[in-house]
Design a protein around this motif. Structure first.
Motif, PDB file in Angstrom:
ATOM      1  N   PHE A 153      26.859  26.434  58.887  1.00 23.47           N
ATOM      2  CA  PHE A 153      28.011  26.215  58.009  1.00 23.47           C
ATOM      3  C   PHE A 153      29.276  26.770  58.636  1.00 23.47           C
ATOM      4  O   PHE A 153      30.342  26.173  58.561  1.00 23.47           O
ATOM      5  CB  PHE A 153      27.776  26.890  56.651  1.00 23.47           C
ATOM      6  N   SER A 154      29.134  27.943  59.263  1.00 24.07           N
ATOM      7  CA  SER A 154      30.303  28.559  59.889  1.00 24.07           C
ATOM      8  C   SER A 154      30.874  27.645  60.962  1.00 24.07           C
ATOM      9  O   SER A 154      32.088  27.488  61.097  1.00 24.07           O
ATOM     10  CB  SER A 154      29.899  29.909  60.489  1.00 24.07           C
ATOM     11  N   GLY A 155      29.969  27.027  61.743  1.00 26.25           N
ATOM     12  CA  GLY A 155      30.430  26.100  62.775  1.00 26.25           C
ATOM     13  C   GLY A 155      31.141  24.903  62.187  1.00 26.25           C
ATOM     14  O   GLY A 155      32.171  24.450  62.701  1.00 26.25           O
ATOM     15  N   ARG A 205      27.329  18.977  52.726  1.00 27.13           N
ATOM     16  CA  ARG A 205      26.363  18.654  51.682  1.00 27.13           C
ATOM     17  C   ARG A 205      24.971  18.450  52.280  1.00 27.13           C
ATOM     18  O   ARG A 205      23.959  18.824  51.677  1.00 27.13           O
ATOM     19  CB  ARG A 205      26.807  17.405  50.916  1.00 27.13           C
ATOM     20  N   ASP A 206      24.923  17.852  53.474  1.00 28.27           N
ATOM     21  CA  ASP A 206      23.628  17.649  54.120  1.00 28.27           C
ATOM     22  C   ASP A 206      22.985  18.984  54.481  1.00 28.27           C
ATOM     23  O   ASP A 206      21.762  19.128  54.378  1.00 28.27           O
ATOM     24  CB  ASP A 206      23.797  16.793  55.378  1.00 28.27           C
ATOM     25  N   GLN A 207      23.778  19.962  54.922  1.00 28.58           N
ATOM     26  CA  GLN A 207      23.217  21.271  55.237  1.00 28.58           C
ATOM     27  C   GLN A 207      22.703  21.965  53.981  1.00 28.58           C
ATOM     28  O   GLN A 207      21.695  22.665  54.016  1.00 28.58           O
ATOM     29  CB  GLN A 207      24.256  22.147  55.942  1.00 28.58           C
ATOM     30  N   GLN A 208      23.408  21.757  52.868  1.00 30.59           N
ATOM     31  CA  GLN A 208      22.928  22.302  51.599  1.00 30.59           C
ATOM     32  C   GLN A 208      21.576  21.667  51.243  1.00 30.59           C
ATOM     33  O   GLN A 208      20.634  22.351  50.844  1.00 30.59           O
ATOM     34  CB  GLN A 208      23.943  22.021  50.484  1.00 30.59           C
ATOM     35  N   ARG A 209      21.500  20.346  51.427  1.00 30.59           N
ATOM     36  CA  ARG A 209      20.241  19.647  51.167  1.00 30.59           C
ATOM     37  C   ARG A 209      19.136  20.163  52.091  1.00 30.59           C
ATOM     38  O   ARG A 209      18.003  20.381  51.670  1.00 30.59           O
ATOM     39  CB  ARG A 209      20.431  18.138  51.387  1.00 30.59           C
ATOM     40  N   PRO A 241      26.131  27.877  51.263  1.00 29.59           N
ATOM     41  CA  PRO A 241      24.910  27.410  51.897  1.00 29.59           C
ATOM     42  C   PRO A 241      23.624  27.950  51.310  1.00 29.59           C
ATOM     43  O   PRO A 241      22.615  27.298  51.374  1.00 29.59           O
ATOM     44  CB  PRO A 241      25.057  27.872  53.347  1.00 29.59           C
ATOM     45  N   CYS A 242      23.637  29.154  50.791  1.00 29.48           N
ATOM     46  CA  CYS A 242      22.385  29.770  50.370  1.00 29.48           C
ATOM     47  C   CYS A 242      22.461  30.221  48.923  1.00 29.48           C
ATOM     48  O   CYS A 242      23.006  31.294  48.652  1.00 29.48           O
ATOM     49  CB  CYS A 242      22.048  30.962  51.267  1.00 29.48           C
ATOM     50  N   ILE A 283      16.246  31.981  56.922  1.00 35.32           N
ATOM     51  CA  ILE A 283      16.768  30.620  56.735  1.00 35.32           C
ATOM     52  C   ILE A 283      18.244  30.675  56.386  1.00 35.32           C
ATOM     53  O   ILE A 283      19.052  29.890  56.894  1.00 35.32           O
ATOM     54  CB  ILE A 283      15.967  29.893  55.633  1.00 35.32           C
ATOM     55  N   CYS A 284      18.609  31.611  55.507  1.00 37.38           N
ATOM     56  CA  CYS A 284      20.017  31.758  55.108  1.00 37.38           C
ATOM     57  C   CYS A 284      20.903  32.041  56.319  1.00 37.38           C
ATOM     58  O   CYS A 284      22.000  31.484  56.432  1.00 37.38           O
ATOM     59  CB  CYS A 284      20.163  32.886  54.091  1.00 37.38           C
ATOM     60  N   LYS A 285      20.429  32.895  57.214  1.00 34.96           N
ATOM     61  CA  LYS A 285      21.254  33.254  58.369  1.00 34.96           C
ATOM     62  C   LYS A 285      21.484  32.042  59.269  1.00 34.96           C
ATOM     63  O   LYS A 285      22.598  31.818  59.749  1.00 34.96           O
ATOM     64  CB  LYS A 285      20.581  34.388  59.152  1.00 34.96           C
ATOM     65  N   ILE A 286      20.427  31.273  59.501  1.00 32.37           N
ATOM     66  CA  ILE A 286      20.558  30.092  60.356  1.00 32.37           C
ATOM     67  C   ILE A 286      21.481  29.072  59.716  1.00 32.37           C
ATOM     68  O   ILE A 286      22.420  28.560  60.345  1.00 32.37           O
ATOM     69  CB  ILE A 286      19.173  29.470  60.621  1.00 32.37           C
ATOM     70  N   ILE A 287      21.229  28.774  58.442  1.00 31.32           N
ATOM     71  CA  ILE A 287      22.067  27.788  57.738  1.00 31.32           C
ATOM     72  C   ILE A 287      23.505  28.288  57.666  1.00 31.32           C
ATOM     73  O   ILE A 287      24.462  27.527  57.836  1.00 31.32           O
ATOM     74  CB  ILE A 287      21.520  27.521  56.320  1.00 31.32           C
ATOM     75  N   GLY A 288      23.664  29.601  57.416  1.00 28.98           N
ATOM     76  CA  GLY A 288      25.008  30.170  57.346  1.00 28.98           C
ATOM     77  C   GLY A 288      25.758  30.004  58.656  1.00 28.98           C
ATOM     78  O   GLY A 288      26.957  29.694  58.669  1.00 28.98           O
TER      79      GLY A 288
END
Length: 652
Positions: free
Chosen positions: A608-610, A519-523, A642-643, A600-605
């Motif tokens: 999330f994968s991790g 949830r924090d990564q989504q935020r 995530p995105c 940004i999506c790639k980094i956040i993704g």
């Protein structure tokens, strides 16, 4: 950062030795220390025309830049004086006094042209100082302006080392300063066709073009076209002689009351105009230049010129953006680490408590980055910042867990001192000793739960502590003669169920923490997109303002050309205006986030994968320790994406 102190006098910024230009480290250090926006006013003109006096006046000083009192040029290279901006604490005034042009002792017109070009490139207001009137002789002396397109390229073009041309003058408008012409020892009456005129009208009349297409006419028109096309914001000031010729050599020592009143009033008007109208030095797109950035520009341009190449304005800005964006990431990360150190007290009682502090610090760090970064195409540096801040957050999480573990282990060691002593002294090695051991262990557990501020590893530390006592408990159980074999089996089963319950509780807590991190990564993603959207909108508004100024200047110039009867030049100007309109239409379109958030999506993704891999590992760990322990077979599903789609992000 406040305006620099400790500059009681000017210092050399660019040396000019034997026709070779080089930067002065001391001056660059001064500029690099200035984090405020800078207003850069430079003055150029023929040697021995009183340039330094005007610059000292702008600095609010009687002395500073050397005036000189002989026929020899005094200033060499470009000298700099950084002073507090009058009535503007958030700005620094950078004054650049240049070597006098046309020094007969130097005999190097190419060197003069580079001095002139650097003054144009570095300043936000350019003052051209000359003696007498605006006549053909004055225009001939201003031939340096006609060579600007040969010395400077506006846009990068592979394999092209030459400059641009006058027909591409619109591109130069994004970089060039406003223009002020100061006329010293002016003796004429300001009249035209029998009517009084203003100084500005006198300047515009001097810039009128001559009809015809002969070589002489083209030579006559060229400097005038350059000034009109390159410097749409123009102003003129005339100055009487400050004092009698016999007193000029001691001008620095003279009190203001000793000077000619008209000259004093004219000098005050000039200074007030510069203070009131000069803008911060900006780069195309409206990015404001700080002293730190100005130092980088000086280095870039001087190095290019010294290497024999033509400075390219677009390339210089892109190179500057690369360096500045990297520095913006470092500054934002440093801000985050500092804020976390100030606000986070470890161990925290829960992961959400730490994530809450992290969210606030990340937001402020992102604001620091956004304020400094520019031209971050593809959000490459913003993506790097996201990844770095995530890694720093994980470091704080690990430290939080380590501090909690240390505190819990120390607490348990203190609480079980009596129990350990009983084990060593054989208190439990007697009939019903196992029951007493279990009760004492339960008492330790209860007192442990009552202690506050154990942190996020409280359950994990307790589980490991109790697991460490299982072997002792089994030995005590097996040696307890008061219990039958069946009762011992029941006790063993109860111990396994209790261990399974504790394991289940720890796994539930781990799963909850993973979900909280998701949830924090989504935020974090939403915060990054929101701040990016705000920055893009601000950049768009600045660009529209820049485009409007260029459009207005070109429309005014087109109308002036039509009024003067220059149809061909007006048509060329119309073509430039059409290109500006097309650019303006593109800029006015609402910026789409679809492309810019991809990085940004790639980094956040990836992050999330991790986290998902950690969740899967946790599930496997939970299910691989034996079915008899009654542990959960499946962790709660993590369903956060995530995105969100760019359309959703745009409308958020």
């Amino acid at each position: 950062m406040s305006a620099p102190v400790g500059m009681p006098k000017p210092i050399c910024l660019i040396q000019n030795q034997q026709g070779r230009l080089s930067t002065c480290p001391e001056a660059l250090e001064v500029l690099q220390s200035i984090r405020q926006p800078v207003v850069v006013v430079s003055i150029v003109g023929l040697y021995r025309t009183g340039k330094s006096y005007l610059m000292n006046r702008l600095a609010g000083k009687r002395t500073g830049f050397p005036l000189g009192s002989t026929v020899q040029a005094n200033t060499k290279g470009i000298w700099m004086w950084c002073v507090p901006y009058p009535n503007r604490k958030d700005r620094t005034l950078v004054l650049l006094d240049t070597e006098g042009l046309g020094d007969v002792e130097k005999g190097n017109t190419q060197n003069d042209t580079w001095i002139f070009a650097l003054s144009v490139l570095l300043s936000s207001t350019l003052v051209y100082n000359s003696m007498g009137t605006i006549d053909q002789n004055a225009m001939d002396q201003l031939h340096y302006v006609t060579e600007l397109t040969e010395r400077i390229k506006a846009k990068a073009s592979p394999g092209d080392s030459a400059g641009g041309d006058l027909e591409d003058s619109t591109e130069y408008l994004r970089f060039f300063p406003s223009f002020v012409w100061t006329l010293r020892d002016f003796t004429l009456q300001l009249e035209l066709d029998g009517r009084p005129i203003t100084e500005d009208e006198y300047l515009e009349n001097g810039l009128k073009l001559k009809k015809g297409d002969t070589p002489d006419v083209r030579l006559f028109n060229l400097p005038r076209k350059c000034i009109r096309f390159f410097f749409p914001t123009r102003k003129c000031f005339i100055f009487d002689r400050p004092t009698s010729r016999k007193n000029l050599h001691r001008l620095e020592q003279m009190e203001e009351s000793e000077l000619e009143p008209d000259f004093v009033e004219q000098a005050d008007r000039f200074c007030n105009y510069i203070y009131g109208t000069s803008k911060e030095k900006t780069l195309p797109g409206g990015h404001v230049v700080t002293g730190h950035l100005l130092a980088k520009l000086v280095e870039t341009y001087v190095e290019t010129i010294s290497s024999g190449k033509v400075p390219c304005l677009e390339s210089a800005v892109l190179a500057l953006a690369e360096m500045e964006n990297a520095a913006a990431v470092e500054e934002a990360v440093a801000c985050y680490v500092k804020l976390m150190g100030q606000r986070l007290s470890v161990p925290t009682e829960s992961v959400p408590e730490l994530l809450g502090v992290h969210a606030g610090c990340e937001k402020e760090a992102l604001q620091v980055f956004m304020a400094r970064a520019f031209k971050d195409d593809g959000q490459r540096f913003q993506g790097k910042l996201i990844k770095t801040l995530h890694d720093r957050k994980e470091e704080f999480c690990r430290r939080n867990e380590q501090e909690s573990t240390k505190r819990c282990q120390a607490l348990l060691a203190t609480l079980c001192v009596e129990l350990e002593e009983k084990v060593r002294s054989g208190v439990y090695s007697r009939p019903n000793g196992h029951r007493q051991f279990v009760d004492d262990l339960k008492d330790v557990e209860e007192r442990y739960h009552q202690e506050p501020k154990k942190g996020v590893m409280a359950e994990e530390a307790l589980k490991q502590f109790l697991e460490g006592k299982e072997a002792v408990g089994k030995a005590i159980l097996q040696s307890d003669t008061a219990l039958s074999e069946k009762e011992k089996q029941v006790e063993e089963a109860r111990a396994r169920e209790e261990a399974a319950r504790r394991e289940q509780e720890v796994q539930r807590q781990r799963q909850a923490e993973l979900e909280q991190k998701m949830r924090d990564q989504q935020r974090s993603y939403e915060e990054n997109v929101q701040q990016l959207k705000v920055k893009m909108e601000k950049d768009r508004e600045q660009l529209l303002e820049e485009q409007k100024k260029m459009m207005d200047s070109r429309l005014a110039e087109q109308q002036a050309l039509l009024n003067e009867g220059f149809q061909k030049e007006a048509r060329q100007m119309r073509e430039e205006i059409q290109l500006l309109k097309e650019e303006n239409a593109k800029v006015q379109e609402s910026p789409s986030l679809e492309k810019v958030v991809d990085g940004i999506c790639k980094i956040i993704g990836a992050i999330f994968s991790g986290i998902m891999k950690c969740a899967e590992f946790s599930q496997n760990l939970s299910g691989s320790s034996g079915q008899s322990l009654s542990r959960p077979q499946q962790a709660p599903a993590l369903t956060y994406w995530p995105c969100p789609s760019p359309a959703v992000a745009n409308n958020r």
